[in-house]
Scaffold this motif. Structure first.
Motif, PDB file in Angstrom:
ATOM      1  N   ILE A  22       4.134  44.346 -12.438  1.00 26.20           N
ATOM      2  CA  ILE A  22       2.807  45.308 -11.970  1.00 26.20           C
ATOM      3  C   ILE A  22       2.941  45.402 -10.466  1.00 26.20           C
ATOM      4  CG2 ILE A  22       0.525  45.302 -12.013  1.00 26.20           C
ATOM      5  CD1 ILE A  22       0.653  43.031 -14.424  1.00 26.20           C
ATOM      6  N   LEU A  37      -9.408  46.490 -11.182  1.00 23.38           N
ATOM      7  CA  LEU A  37      -9.570  45.398 -12.172  1.00 23.38           C
ATOM      8  C   LEU A  37     -10.681  44.442 -11.676  1.00 23.38           C
ATOM      9  CD1 LEU A  37      -5.905  44.886 -12.896  1.00 23.38           C
ATOM     10  CD2 LEU A  37      -7.423  46.241 -13.981  1.00 23.38           C
ATOM     11  N   PHE A  50      -5.782  48.829 -23.309  1.00 27.85           N
ATOM     12  CA  PHE A  50      -6.240  48.523 -21.861  1.00 27.85           C
ATOM     13  C   PHE A  50      -7.615  48.939 -21.270  1.00 27.85           C
ATOM     14  CE2 PHE A  50      -5.540  49.241 -17.322  1.00 27.85           C
ATOM     15  CZ  PHE A  50      -5.896  47.957 -16.812  1.00 27.85           C
ATOM     16  N   LYS A  51      -7.364  50.542 -21.379  1.00 29.90           N
ATOM     17  CA  LYS A  51      -8.559  51.111 -21.033  1.00 29.90           C
ATOM     18  C   LYS A  51      -9.921  50.508 -21.562  1.00 29.90           C
ATOM     19  CE  LYS A  51      -6.272  55.628 -20.174  1.00 29.90           C
ATOM     20  NZ  LYS A  51      -6.252  56.915 -20.495  1.00 29.90           N
ATOM     21  N   ALA A 105     -10.580  47.165 -20.087  1.00 30.15           N
ATOM     22  CA  ALA A 105     -10.910  47.367 -18.501  1.00 30.15           C
ATOM     23  C   ALA A 105     -12.288  47.835 -18.293  1.00 30.15           C
ATOM     24  CB  ALA A 105      -9.921  48.053 -17.843  1.00 30.15           C
ATOM     25  N   LEU A 148      -2.304  44.671 -19.120  1.00 31.92           N
ATOM     26  CA  LEU A 148      -1.677  45.722 -18.565  1.00 31.92           C
ATOM     27  C   LEU A 148      -0.137  45.500 -18.571  1.00 31.92           C
ATOM     28  CD1 LEU A 148      -1.694  48.396 -16.637  1.00 31.92           C
ATOM     29  CD2 LEU A 148      -2.190  46.603 -14.693  1.00 31.92           C
ATOM     30  N   ASN A 149       0.466  44.721 -18.429  1.00 30.62           N
ATOM     31  CA  ASN A 149       1.607  44.528 -18.152  1.00 30.62           C
ATOM     32  C   ASN A 149       2.546  44.691 -19.716  1.00 30.62           C
ATOM     33  OD1 ASN A 149       4.355  42.644 -19.053  1.00 30.62           O
ATOM     34  ND2 ASN A 149       4.192  42.408 -16.659  1.00 30.62           N
ATOM     35  N   GLU A 166      -0.902  51.213 -18.550  1.00 29.57           N
ATOM     36  CA  GLU A 166      -2.213  51.540 -18.025  1.00 29.57           C
ATOM     37  C   GLU A 166      -2.966  52.542 -18.920  1.00 29.57           C
ATOM     38  OE1 GLU A 166      -3.406  53.941 -14.020  1.00 29.57           O
ATOM     39  OE2 GLU A 166      -1.825  52.401 -13.939  1.00 29.57           O
ATOM     40  N   LEU A 183      -6.579  40.876 -17.892  1.00 26.92           N
ATOM     41  CA  LEU A 183      -6.219  42.190 -17.401  1.00 26.92           C
ATOM     42  C   LEU A 183      -4.742  42.658 -17.119  1.00 26.92           C
ATOM     43  CD1 LEU A 183      -9.650  43.580 -15.861  1.00 26.92           C
ATOM     44  CD2 LEU A 183      -8.822  43.958 -18.045  1.00 26.92           C
ATOM     45  N   CYS A 193       0.885  46.465 -22.621  1.00 33.17           N
ATOM     46  CA  CYS A 193       0.595  47.419 -23.363  1.00 33.17           C
ATOM     47  C   CYS A 193       0.548  48.975 -22.163  1.00 33.17           C
ATOM     48  CB  CYS A 193      -1.020  47.348 -23.583  1.00 33.17           C
ATOM     49  SG  CYS A 193      -1.346  46.145 -24.690  1.00 33.17           S
ATOM     50  N   VAL A 241      -6.896  51.525  -9.802  1.00 33.04           N
ATOM     51  CA  VAL A 241      -7.479  51.131 -10.961  1.00 33.04           C
ATOM     52  C   VAL A 241      -8.287  49.953 -10.764  1.00 33.04           C
ATOM     53  CG1 VAL A 241      -6.502  50.128 -13.107  1.00 33.04           C
ATOM     54  CG2 VAL A 241      -5.155  52.027 -12.180  1.00 33.04           C
TER      55      VAL A 241
END
Length: 642
Positions: free
Chosen positions: A3, A12, A308-309, A312, A298-299, A303, A294, A301, A10
């Motif tokens: 990341i 987080l 993830f969406k 988040a 994120l790593n 962004e 998160l 799946c 974004v």
């Protein structure tokens, strides 16, 4: 896999709330000069907040946002002029077709030229008064001379040389025509007119990385900001660590008294410039757990993934009031996503285990937490390329990395103990003590026989034993795992957490601390202004250098630097003593007995070092060390009597 550790929109951590507050404040005070400070340690997320502020104004054609990174302009002759020129250039780009804007911009830039001339005039005045060339005059006259010589030998005449001198005199006369107050007053009026002609309702200058600059550059940029504090419609949002800026003020104005009234001069200077301060809070346990979840999702799946969406978005709702409710729990995730995907399940399980120690050890710093996660994922990727990824459990690796990062003595003992069989007796004893609880309980040996209860007395004398017990209580237990593949994949720990290659802007300091005693002494002030996390990183880098030294009969490079780090940051004295005690006695030279007095200033650490010194004096495996330690003890005894 990794990341990126860059500023990002974004969100987080729900920093959007801070960014929106800044935007609202700027809009409410649209006709007034304004300065806002976004404060926090390096890696706290200040740059991301600036990016969110910029995005919020992106659609408004009557607001001009200008990003200025003082660090990028390090080394320029006049940071103040660079900042103003950057703002004017952005205004001209905002209104490229306007002749009125172009004409007014020229007037403003002429004022900037005057500032440059005034700065150089001081250098020329010194030269004329003393006869000693100032560096500025040498540089300018050298440039003129090179240009003259390059034009051909025929042009090097007394007349042309006289013309250069006359140009210098004209230069001085031009500067002396107007006083500085008149120029500053005219600049503010002309700049306000420039905003009017450009039809800009609000100028928002986002100043980043000011705390990374050398003191001179930082002060010049702040002085430029002060120039705008009387210009209507100009707002500055300054992202900087308060402590670093105060250090720059002290370095730039060394003759000022330390304090006046309840606050220091450095603090008063900063508060005068920054009208509204925002301090980014450190992450607590709840925020750290959510942040780790998160990052892991994120790593895995990406962004743009729906998982993830949605996750988040749910996390943002939870972070509005992190003290209420169960947080980011399974029920809330099932409601938002329809189920709990496998990757989210794994992330929740791991985050719940490591977040308590990670929140405390990383001191709530998002960059350090992200770095930890990135390092873990990188190691798993390396193991996959080597073909033994299936032998690693992510939860076991994460737990070992916690020890590696926050208790290196514990990690070293675990690595040494598991080298042959994959099992560490010291680790097994630690986990048995924790499992037994305060009263202790009998345990069974490998042959099934009852053994004596495990007690704390059976554990090594680690300086961070209480932390080790808290760590050992984290699931899963490690004693039942073959630790060799984990030690193998984490053997690069020095290059991840401590080596020079990973320290970025601290590279130069690490190099100084590996230099001569004079270089180390000269770096003392630079060491003193390090944040705790940065001090740990530099300390780890130097310790790794010493640890890798094959010949310990002579003092290794970096030892003086380690001592200076402990002098300036007392919390490093215990780790330094543990490191010295861990050095192989049979290979040590006499150098190790001296030079620690001021480094071990804490009473308990000094007492433990005296005990170590006595141990060296009593041993017979290393005669030169024995003699040196005995002599050092006698000298210390004489000093105490006198």
């Amino acid at each position: 896999m990794i990341i990126a550790d860059n500023e990002t929109a974004v969100d987080l951590l729900y920093y959007e709330a801070i960014a929106r507050t800044v935007v609202r404040l700027v809009c409410e005070k649209s006709d007034e000069p304004l300065s806002v400070g976004i404060h926090g340690d390096w890696g706290a997320g200040k740059s991301s907040v600036l990016m969110m502020v910029e995005d919020a104004f992106a659609a408004d054609d009557r607001v001009l946002c200008v990003r200025f990174n003082g660090w990028l302009f390090q080394g320029f002759e006049d940071a103040k002029a660079v900042l103003i020129e950057t703002i004017v250039d952005e205004l001209r780009r905002k209104r490229p077709a306007s002749a009125k804007v172009a004409e007014q911009a020229k007037k403003v830039l002429r004022r900037v030229d005057w500032m440059k001339l005034a700065r150089k005039a001081g250098a020329y005045g010194i030269t004329l008064a003393t006869g000693i060339p100032h560096p500025e005059t040498i540089k300018d006259l050298g440039t003129a001379a090179r240009a003259l010589i390059a034009s051909g030998a025929n042009d090097v005449t007394p007349e042309n040389i006289a013309a250069i001198v006359e140009g210098s005199n004209e230069f001085l006369r031009e500067v002396e025509e107007d006083s500085a107050p008149e120029q500053m007053h005219a600049f503010r009026e002309e700049f306000a007119e420039l905003l009017e002609r450009a039809e800009i309702d609000r100028l928002v200058v986002l100043v980043d990385d000011l705390d990374r600059c050398l003191p001179e550059t930082a002060i010049e940029t702040l002085e430029a900001i002060r120039l705008f504090l009387f210009v209507p419609r100009a707002a500055f949002v300054i992202a900087a660590d308060e402590g670093m800026i105060e250090y720059a003020v002290r370095q730039h104005f060394p003759d000022l008294p330390v304090a006046t009234g309840p606050a220091t001069y450095a603090r008063n200077y900063l508060e005068k410039l920054i009208q509204v301060p925002f301090r980014l809070p450190s992450l607590g346990y709840a925020e750290t757990r959510i942040y780790v979840i998160l990052l892991l999702v994120l790593n895995e799946c990406g962004e743009e993934s729906k998982t993830f969406k949605k996750l988040a978005e749910l996390a943002r709702e939870v972070l509005r009031r992190p003290w209420k409710g169960p947080g980011l729990d399974r029920k809330a995730i099932e409601t938002a996503l329809g189920n709990v995907p496998t990757e989210v399940e794994r992330s929740m399980e791991l985050a719940g285990r490591i977040a308590p120690i990670l929140a405390d050890g990383a001191r709530g710093n998002p960059r350090q937490i992200k770095r930890f996660i990135n390092t873990m994922m990188l190691r798993l990727a390396i193991a996959e390329e080597r073909g033994f990824r299936d032998e690693l459990k992510m939860s076991v690796l994460a737990k070992i990395m916690l020890a590696e990062r926050f208790a290196p003595e514990l990690y070293d003992a675990m690595a040494r103990g598991s080298a042959n069989t994959g099992a560490s007796e010291e680790l097994a004893a630690l986990e048995a003590v924790v499992a037994a609880g305060p009263t202790g309980m009998e345990t069974k040996s490998a042959d099934g026989k009852e053994s004596a209860p495990s007690t704390e007395a059976s554990l090594p004398d680690w300086p961070n034993l209480e932390w080790a017990k808290q760590w050992a209580a984290i699931d899963p237990p490690l004693a039942e795992n073959d630790l060799r593949p984990y030690v193998f994949v984490t053997r690069d720990r020095r290059s991840v957490f401590g080596a020079v290659t990973s320290l970025g802007e601290l590279d130069e300091l690490v190099a100084k601390l590996q230099g001569s005693p004079l270089q180390v002494k000269q770096a003392a002030a630079e060491i003193a202004r390090l944040q705790s996390l940065e001090a740990e990183q530099v300390f780890d880098a130097l310790r790794a250098k010493v640890r890798d030294t094959e010949d310990l009969t002579q003092e290794p490079v970096g030892v003086k630097g380690l001592a200076e780090m402990a002098r300036q940051h007392p919390f490093l004295q215990r780790p330094l003593l543990s490191f010295v005690q861990d050095l192989p006695v049979s290979k040590l030279g006499p150098w190790v007995v001296s030079g620690w007095a001021s480094a071990f200033s804490e009473a308990d650490v000094a007492s433990d070092f005296a005990t170590t010194l006595k141990g060296w004096a009593d041993q017979d495996d290393n005669k030169p060390l024995k003699a040196a330690a005995t002599a050092a003890m006698k000298l210390s005894s004489k000093r105490k009597r006198s």
